[in-house]
Structures are given as C-alpha cells and as structure tokens.
Design a protein around this motif. Structure first.
Motif, PDB file in Angstrom:
ATOM      1  N   ARG A   1      -2.320   2.227  91.976  1.00  0.00           N
ATOM      2  CA  ARG A   1      -2.864   3.503  91.498  1.00  0.00           C
ATOM      3  C   ARG A   1      -3.405   3.441  90.071  1.00  0.00           C
ATOM      4  NH1 ARG A   1       1.798   7.645  93.707  1.00  0.00           N
ATOM      5  NH2 ARG A   1       1.384   7.307  95.918  1.00  0.00           N
ATOM      6  N   PHE A   2      -3.184   2.309  89.389  1.00  0.00           N
ATOM      7  CA  PHE A   2      -3.555   2.192  87.978  1.00  0.00           C
ATOM      8  C   PHE A   2      -4.124   0.809  87.694  1.00  0.00           C
ATOM      9  CE2 PHE A   2      -0.305   5.395  88.244  1.00  0.00           C
ATOM     10  CZ  PHE A   2      -0.674   6.359  87.324  1.00  0.00           C
ATOM     11  N   THR A   3      -4.996   0.724  86.702  1.00  0.00           N
ATOM     12  CA  THR A   3      -5.514  -0.543  86.189  1.00  0.00           C
ATOM     13  C   THR A   3      -4.908  -0.738  84.807  1.00  0.00           C
ATOM     14  OG1 THR A   3      -7.591  -0.322  87.389  1.00  0.00           O
ATOM     15  CG2 THR A   3      -7.605  -1.766  85.464  1.00  0.00           C
TER      16      THR A   3
ATOM     17  N   THR B   1      -1.774   1.624  77.820  1.00  0.00           N
ATOM     18  CA  THR B   1      -2.138   0.630  76.822  1.00  0.00           C
ATOM     19  C   THR B   1      -3.673   0.579  76.747  1.00  0.00           C
ATOM     20  OG1 THR B   1      -2.076  -1.128  78.467  1.00  0.00           O
ATOM     21  CG2 THR B   1      -0.036  -0.720  77.210  1.00  0.00           C
ATOM     22  N   PRO B   2      -4.243  -0.024  75.684  1.00  0.00           N
ATOM     23  CA  PRO B   2      -5.704  -0.076  75.590  1.00  0.00           C
ATOM     24  C   PRO B   2      -6.341  -0.635  76.865  1.00  0.00           C
ATOM     25  CG  PRO B   2      -4.753  -0.746  73.513  1.00  0.00           C
ATOM     26  CD  PRO B   2      -3.604  -0.623  74.499  1.00  0.00           C
ATOM     27  N   GLY B   3      -7.356   0.079  77.357  1.00  0.00           N
ATOM     28  CA  GLY B   3      -8.075  -0.331  78.560  1.00  0.00           C
ATOM     29  C   GLY B   3      -7.446   0.111  79.867  1.00  0.00           C
ATOM     30  N   ALA B   4      -6.217   0.613  79.835  1.00  0.00           N
ATOM     31  CA  ALA B   4      -5.531   1.032  81.063  1.00  0.00           C
ATOM     32  C   ALA B   4      -6.025   2.404  81.505  1.00  0.00           C
ATOM     33  CB  ALA B   4      -4.022   1.053  80.846  1.00  0.00           C
ATOM     34  N   ARG B   5      -5.997   2.639  82.820  1.00  0.00           N
ATOM     35  CA  ARG B   5      -6.500   3.884  83.372  1.00  0.00           C
ATOM     36  C   ARG B   5      -5.973   4.114  84.774  1.00  0.00           C
ATOM     37  NH1 ARG B   5     -10.165  -0.293  82.899  1.00  0.00           N
ATOM     38  NH2 ARG B   5     -11.263  -0.907  84.792  1.00  0.00           N
ATOM     39  N   THR B   6      -6.106   5.355  85.225  1.00  0.00           N
ATOM     40  CA  THR B   6      -5.745   5.695  86.593  1.00  0.00           C
ATOM     41  C   THR B   6      -6.857   5.248  87.535  1.00  0.00           C
ATOM     42  OG1 THR B   6      -6.877   7.845  86.632  1.00  0.00           O
ATOM     43  CG2 THR B   6      -4.585   7.820  85.819  1.00  0.00           C
ATOM     44  N   ASN B   7      -6.566   5.254  88.826  1.00  0.00           N
ATOM     45  CA  ASN B   7      -7.609   5.200  89.840  1.00  0.00           C
ATOM     46  C   ASN B   7      -8.281   6.568  89.893  1.00  0.00           C
ATOM     47  OD1 ASN B   7      -6.662   2.659  90.514  1.00  0.00           O
ATOM     48  ND2 ASN B   7      -6.286   3.151  92.658  1.00  0.00           N
TER      49      ASN B   7
ATOM     50  N   GLU C   1     -12.450  15.089  91.780  1.00  0.00           N
ATOM     51  CA  GLU C   1     -12.123  13.674  91.656  1.00  0.00           C
ATOM     52  C   GLU C   1     -12.369  13.239  90.217  1.00  0.00           C
ATOM     53  OE1 GLU C   1     -14.096  11.409  94.713  1.00  0.00           O
ATOM     54  OE2 GLU C   1     -13.051  12.533  96.291  1.00  0.00           O
ATOM     55  N   HIS C   2     -11.351  12.623  89.611  1.00  0.00           N
ATOM     56  CA  HIS C   2     -11.406  12.250  88.209  1.00  0.00           C
ATOM     57  C   HIS C   2     -10.501  11.056  87.949  1.00  0.00           C
ATOM     58  CE1 HIS C   2      -7.799  14.751  88.437  1.00  0.00           C
ATOM     59  NE2 HIS C   2      -7.389  14.131  87.340  1.00  0.00           N
ATOM     60  N   TRP C   3     -10.565  10.559  86.719  1.00  0.00           N
ATOM     61  CA  TRP C   3      -9.663   9.499  86.254  1.00  0.00           C
ATOM     62  C   TRP C   3      -9.366   9.766  84.789  1.00  0.00           C
ATOM     63  CZ3 TRP C   3     -11.171   6.472  82.158  1.00  0.00           C
ATOM     64  CH2 TRP C   3     -12.541   6.453  81.849  1.00  0.00           C
ATOM     65  N   HIS C   4      -8.316   9.133  84.250  1.00  0.00           N
ATOM     66  CA  HIS C   4      -8.008   9.247  82.833  1.00  0.00           C
ATOM     67  C   HIS C   4      -7.268   8.011  82.380  1.00  0.00           C
ATOM     68  CE1 HIS C   4      -4.375  11.378  84.555  1.00  0.00           C
ATOM     69  NE2 HIS C   4      -5.316  11.933  85.278  1.00  0.00           N
ATOM     70  N   GLY C   5      -7.408   7.725  81.069  1.00  0.00           N
ATOM     71  CA  GLY C   5      -6.736   6.567  80.517  1.00  0.00           C
ATOM     72  C   GLY C   5      -7.051   6.403  79.050  1.00  0.00           C
TER      73      GLY C   5
ATOM     74  N   THR D   1     -14.041   1.167  88.445  1.00  0.00           N
ATOM     75  CA  THR D   1     -14.537  -0.189  88.196  1.00  0.00           C
ATOM     76  C   THR D   1     -14.683  -0.432  86.689  1.00  0.00           C
ATOM     77  OG1 THR D   1     -16.872   0.440  88.232  1.00  0.00           O
ATOM     78  CG2 THR D   1     -15.838  -0.148  90.363  1.00  0.00           C
ATOM     79  N   ASP D   2     -14.743  -1.692  86.325  1.00  0.00           N
ATOM     80  CA  ASP D   2     -14.970  -2.027  84.914  1.00  0.00           C
ATOM     81  C   ASP D   2     -16.312  -1.462  84.447  1.00  0.00           C
ATOM     82  OD1 ASP D   2     -12.542  -3.352  84.771  1.00  0.00           O
ATOM     83  OD2 ASP D   2     -13.423  -5.343  85.049  1.00  0.00           O
ATOM     84  N   GLU D   3     -17.309  -1.445  85.320  1.00  0.00           N
ATOM     85  CA  GLU D   3     -18.619  -0.908  84.961  1.00  0.00           C
ATOM     86  C   GLU D   3     -18.539   0.597  84.717  1.00  0.00           C
ATOM     87  OE1 GLU D   3     -18.024  -2.883  87.679  1.00  0.00           O
ATOM     88  OE2 GLU D   3     -18.916  -4.717  86.851  1.00  0.00           O
ATOM     89  N   GLN D   4     -17.830   1.329  85.570  1.00  0.00           N
ATOM     90  CA  GLN D   4     -17.664   2.776  85.372  1.00  0.00           C
ATOM     91  C   GLN D   4     -16.914   3.052  84.069  1.00  0.00           C
ATOM     92  OE1 GLN D   4     -15.671   3.371  89.142  1.00  0.00           O
ATOM     93  NE2 GLN D   4     -17.404   4.547  89.950  1.00  0.00           N
ATOM     94  N   TYR D   5     -15.882   2.268  83.808  1.00  0.00           N
ATOM     95  CA  TYR D   5     -15.086   2.431  82.608  1.00  0.00           C
ATOM     96  C   TYR D   5     -15.911   2.135  81.356  1.00  0.00           C
ATOM     97  CZ  TYR D   5     -11.259   1.784  79.297  1.00  0.00           C
ATOM     98  OH  TYR D   5     -10.433   1.849  78.211  1.00  0.00           O
TER      99      TYR D   5
END
Length: 136
Positions: free
Chosen positions: A16-18, A43-49, A91-95, A124-128
């Motif tokens: 569920r998380f990156t 942590t830096p760069g971490a985010r939800t799905n 639909e959203h994400w946060h981090g 994705t890394d591109e979306q982030y």
C-alpha cells in the motif's frame, strides 16, 4: 473514559506504500464508532498508493513538508499545521517530498466495521516526480 498509554509503531505494508512509512494507530473503529485515525510518518520520497475513501479523509500535517495529489494532476504542498480534506470517492495519494520527512494524522469515517478505504496501484516514480517531489 480510557487513557491509552501505549501504542505500537508498525511499518506500513509495502503493498500500500512506496518507501519507508510508519504507522501509530490512534483510533480503530468499533461499533457504534466509525472513526479511524493514525499518525503516519513518511521518510523522504515515501508515499501512499493511489486510494479513495468511502466517506472522505482529513489529513492534519504535524511535521515536515508533504504532497497530496489527485488523478487530475492537482498537487497540494502541505506543511506542519495545515489540513487537507479529500472528498468521498476521490482517488488521491499523499506522502513526503523527496528531501523532507512528513508526518500527518490521517482521519477517516468508515462504515460496516471497516475504514472505508479502497487501495489501488502504486504512484509511479514519473507521477511522483511530476508532483515536484524534490522541492522540499
């Protein structure tokens, strides 16, 4: 009244998380209550799905700088003391940003004994990166 003195910090599930994310449960819904809340540390760069909530979600940022993004490409940069409301079904994400930690209290009102969250695919890394991840 009950004073809760101990909570256990757990690592958020990788499905569920990156990145490295840690959860401290605050409230787990038990009938008739429907509120679920947790302190979530990214942590830096971490985010939800990507995900959505049956009845929406409120995020209260307690530390650092973070990002909240939606499917239409809108991104909100948040800092300690700010609140973001995510509408029901959105639909959203946060981090965290790529250079800073971020912590927030996540609050949802569930239904039928669940928190009402629908988990989807990873951001994705591109979306982030398109969200401005490294601008802390």
């Amino acid at each position: 009244m009950q004073h809760v003195t101990d909570t256990v910090t757990v690592k958020a599930p990788a499905e569920r998380f990156t990145g490295d994310v840690y959860l401290d449960p605050i409230e787990t819904p038990a009938e008739p209550a429907r509120l679920a809340s947790a302190l979530v540390r990214f942590t830096p760069g971490a985010r939800t799905n990507w995900h959505s909530h049956l009845n929406g979600q409120t995020l209260y940022v307690t530390e650092g700088v973070g990002l909240v993004g939606t499917r239409d490409g809108k991104v909100v940069r948040v800092r300690a003391g700010q609140v973001v409301g995510c509408p029901a079904g959105e639909e959203h994400w946060h981090g965290a940003t790529g250079t800073t930690l971020m912590a927030h209290v996540a609050m949802v009102v569930g239904a039928d004994g669940t928190d009402g969250t629908t988990w989807l695919e990873p951001v994705t890394d591109e979306q982030y990166s398109a969200a401005g991840d490294g601008n802390g």
